[in-house]
Design an enzyme around this catalytic site. Structure first.
Site, short mmCIF file in Angstrom:
data_model
loop_
_atom_site.label_atom_id
_atom_site.label_comp_id
_atom_site.label_asym_id
_atom_site.label_seq_id
_atom_site.Cartn_x
_atom_site.Cartn_y
_atom_site.Cartn_z
N HIS A 15 1.39 3.89 7.20
CA HIS A 15 0.83 4.78 6.18
C HIS A 15 1.23 6.23 6.46
CE1 HIS A 15 -2.61 2.07 4.51
NE2 HIS A 15 -1.43 1.72 4.08
N SER A 53 0.81 -1.22 0.00
CA SER A 53 0.00 0.00 0.00
C SER A 53 0.84 1.27 0.00
CB SER A 53 -0.94 0.00 1.20
OG SER A 53 -0.21 0.01 2.40
N ASP A 111 -7.77 6.20 4.92
CA ASP A 111 -7.79 4.97 5.70
C ASP A 111 -9.02 4.77 6.56
OD1 ASP A 111 -5.42 4.22 4.68
OD2 ASP A 111 -4.21 4.75 6.42
#
Lengths: 180, 167
Positions: free
Chosen positions: A96, A57, A123
């Protein structure tokens, strides 16, 4: 054949004193590894100072199998930083990037929103049901540096446990049979 | 003493040490580079500006961003992550950072560009404080090396203001 024969012979020729010495040196290796890990925890202030990237990701920045070094300082969290966070009800932490920050003026509490560079949306779908923001206590650390590929060792060992046992067995045999 | 296992072990340890050393040097060479990027941002249009049913202000902008990030690239640069935030202060919040646009640049050839875009992420306040709000645009960049330490910096462009009325 020769190597196996030698190995068997060296196991047969073991003496108590030698076995004890080897057990002690094995113990030393294990404890020093533990000491290094705990020392890293103290220095970086993060409960897991090194993490392996498991998903794509954050590509092309971080690929699966890269190792990240984390640091958890008192400094406030800002947009753009890559943070590792835990979501309630999820076992595996996520790495992230922070895209939004709202920091309170009175007590310094922050609400942050994250997104994977390679993901289309933010998210919120990954967070716990109804959760819109991450708070400070969700965040385990921020990424400060990285080393490519090294994490594959751990990924392979977790996904194919048989390799882990073979490796541990081989190392154990090496320790037992080695003569110093 | 000089068994196959020992030799393989010594060779492997030596190889890993050298590799780690080279990685550290590669990361160090990045510190010798002193970049000087430039950026210019224009608000071309305020597409709409309203209060959501839940009481939060939201605004949609069309932006023109022109930037030159060529000096950020060195031989150890894997990618540059660049993003533009709107940053402002409200009575309740000491800092609000809202990403409006971001991009991943993987080569020096693509690091000088001009784009016109509406905001990629929604510009929503936590509350209703955007009318007449003064804010700045900040261009941040995060340099991801091929190996080693990551770098980040920013340019602040102050002096923007949102309209006094919803539209």
């Amino acid at each position: 054949m020769g190597m196996i024969g030698e190995t068997v012979d060296s196991i047969k020729s073991l003496q108590i004193r030698q076995v004890l010495t080897q057990a002690v040196s094995l113990g030393m290796i294990v404890t020093s590894a533990l000491i290094i890990w705990k020392a890293l925890m103290c220095i970086t202030g993060s409960e897991s100072p090194v993490v392996v990237v498991l998903s794509g990701s954050m590509e092309p920045g971080f690929k699966r199998g890269d190792i990240l070094f984390l640091h958890m300082s008192k400094e406030p969290i800002r947009a753009g930083e890559i943070v590792v966070f835990n979501v309630d009800g999820r076992e595996i932490p996520i790495v992230h990037r922070v895209i939004k920050v709202h920091e309170r003026g009175d007590n310094g509490e922050v609400d942050v929103l994250t997104k994977g560079d390679n993901n289309y949306g933010d998210d919120r779908l990954l967070y716990a049901h109804g959760q819109l923001w991450l708070q400070r206590h969700h965040i385990m650390g921020r990424a400060v540096g990285f080393l490519p590929y090294v994490g594959w060792v751990t990924i392979i060992m977790t996904e194919k446990p048989i390799i882990k046992y073979i490796l541990i067995g081989a190392l154990g045999l090496l320790v037992i049979t080695s003569k110093e | 003493m000089h068994s196959f296992g020992y030799r393989a072990n010594a060779l492997f340890t030596f190889a890993v040490t050298i590799l780690a050393f080279i990685c550290a040097i590669a990361s160090f060479t990045d510190t010798l580079n002193s970049p000087s990027p430039t950026v210019e941002v224009k608000v071309l249009n305020i597409n709409w500006f309203q209060k959501q049913p839940n009481g939060n202000d939201e605004v949609s902008l069309t932006l023109n961003i022109s930037t030159d990030l060529q000096t950020l690239f060195t031989w150890n640069t894997k990618q540059v992550f660049v993003f533009l935030t709107a940053e402002y202060v409200t009575p309740k919040h000491a800092l609000n950072q809202i990403s409006l646009w971001d991009g991943i640049i993987q080569s020096k050839e693509h690091s000088k560009f001009t784009i016109t875009t509406s905001n990629k992420y929604r510009f929503i306040d936590q509350g209703s404080n955007l009318r007449g709000r003064e804010f700045n645009f900040t261009l941040h960049w995060h340099v991801m090396p091929k190996t080693g330490k990551m770098f980040a910096n920013k340019i602040v462009l102050p002096g923007y203001r949102l309209p006094e009325e919803y539209r």
